[in-house]
Design a protein around this motif. Structure first.
Motif, PDB file in Angstrom:
ATOM      1  N   GLN A  23       0.554  -1.507  -0.263  1.00  0.00           N
ATOM      2  CA  GLN A  23       0.166  -0.160   0.416  1.00  0.00           C
ATOM      3  C   GLN A  23       0.793   1.105   0.116  1.00  0.00           C
ATOM      4  O   GLN A  23       2.352   1.086   0.494  1.00  0.00           O
ATOM      5  N   LEU A  24       0.031   2.509  -0.428  1.00  0.00           N
ATOM      6  CA  LEU A  24       1.307   3.161  -0.521  1.00  0.00           C
ATOM      7  C   LEU A  24       0.083   4.914  -0.037  1.00  0.00           C
ATOM      8  O   LEU A  24      -1.359   4.455  -0.107  1.00  0.00           O
ATOM      9  N   ILE A  25       0.447   4.982   1.300  1.00  0.00           N
ATOM     10  CA  ILE A  25      -0.748   5.933   2.240  1.00  0.00           C
ATOM     11  C   ILE A  25      -0.651   7.530   1.809  1.00  0.00           C
ATOM     12  O   ILE A  25       0.640   7.699   2.009  1.00  0.00           O
ATOM     13  N   GLN A  31       2.910  17.806   4.100  1.00  0.00           N
ATOM     14  CA  GLN A  31       3.879  17.047   3.292  1.00  0.00           C
ATOM     15  C   GLN A  31       3.143  16.566   2.811  1.00  0.00           C
ATOM     16  O   GLN A  31       2.969  15.263   2.173  1.00  0.00           O
ATOM     17  N   PRO A  32       2.904  16.764   1.597  1.00  0.00           N
ATOM     18  CA  PRO A  32       2.028  16.293   0.513  1.00  0.00           C
ATOM     19  C   PRO A  32       3.080  15.844  -0.583  1.00  0.00           C
ATOM     20  O   PRO A  32       2.362  15.420  -1.575  1.00  0.00           O
ATOM     21  N   HIS A  33       4.030  16.102  -0.641  1.00  0.00           N
ATOM     22  CA  HIS A  33       4.630  15.802  -1.316  1.00  0.00           C
ATOM     23  C   HIS A  33       5.559  14.049  -1.157  1.00  0.00           C
ATOM     24  O   HIS A  33       6.380  13.681  -1.237  1.00  0.00           O
ATOM     25  N   ARG A  34       4.867  13.537   0.820  1.00  0.00           N
ATOM     26  CA  ARG A  34       5.555  12.441   0.681  1.00  0.00           C
ATOM     27  C   ARG A  34       4.064  12.020   0.907  1.00  0.00           C
ATOM     28  O   ARG A  34       3.285  11.612   0.603  1.00  0.00           O
ATOM     29  N   ALA A  35       4.925  10.415   1.440  1.00  0.00           N
ATOM     30  CA  ALA A  35       3.879   9.028   0.979  1.00  0.00           C
ATOM     31  C   ALA A  35       4.661   7.841   1.842  1.00  0.00           C
ATOM     32  O   ALA A  35       5.896   8.162   1.982  1.00  0.00           O
ATOM     33  N   ASP A  36       3.633   7.324   3.042  1.00  0.00           N
ATOM     34  CA  ASP A  36       4.160   5.872   3.285  1.00  0.00           C
ATOM     35  C   ASP A  36       4.051   5.113   2.619  1.00  0.00           C
ATOM     36  O   ASP A  36       3.142   4.421   2.064  1.00  0.00           O
TER      37      ASP A  36
END
Length: 178
Positions: A80-82, A89-94
């Motif tokens: 998954q990509l959160i 932090q719109p440029h980040r994903a978990d």
């Protein structure tokens, strides 16, 4: 398996249709000792409830769900990509719940899932990815080979499915801007 493996992003409806298959993968991973937020024994009902919540997150565009299927169409892995992050932090994903069924391990499934999740992140405009994994586990080698940077370790961060403490290693990866 890599030649016959299909890795793809699924939408909310298909995520709902895959709940049972995804629950099987999750239960298998936890039974095999994976520290992925669940304790053993993990019931299929609890695993299905988790995946229904994931499907809801997909429907709300809070996360992306990828699945890996073998040539028979069986789901053998997932990641998954959160996407939903704080406004600064719109440029980040978990990256989360990178799971491969034990029968499909050491066949390139995880590597293909990680490459695909990075492509999805790039398409979503994400340039910083973060993940965590159990310290000393097999996944650490996978992430290092894929160019992820080890950031640090937190001892006794979580529990293994049998209740033993385990450390957690955090990783990040910078992607080129679109």
């Amino acid at each position: 398996m890599p030649d016959t493996l299909t890795v793809r992003r699924v939408g909310a409806n298909e995520a709902c249709a895959c709940v049972d298959a995804l629950a099987d993968v999750l239960v298998d991973c936890v039974e095999g000792g994976a520290s992925v937020s669940f304790m053993w024994p993990l019931s299929h009902d609890k695993a299905r409830a988790f995946w229904r919540d994931v499907a809801e997150g997909v429907a709300h565009e809070e996360r992306a769900l990828l699945i890996a299927q073998d040539d028979a169409g069986a789901v053998v892995g997932t990641v998954q990509l959160i996407l939903s992050q704080p406004e600064n932090q719109p440029h980040r994903a978990d990256v989360a719940k990178m799971l491969v069924h034990r029968r499909a391990r050491r066949q390139g499934v995880a590597q293909r899932l990680m490459a695909a999740v990075e492509e999805v992140a790039h398409a979503e405009g994400k340039t910083v990815l973060v993940l965590d994994t159990v310290t000393g586990g097999d996944a650490e080698r996978l992430y290092a080979r894929a160019g992820w940077q080890r950031v640090g370790v937190v001892p006794n961060y979580a529990l293994m499915p049998d209740g033993a403490f385990c450390g957690t290693t955090f990783y990040c990866k910078q992607l080129d801007a679109a």
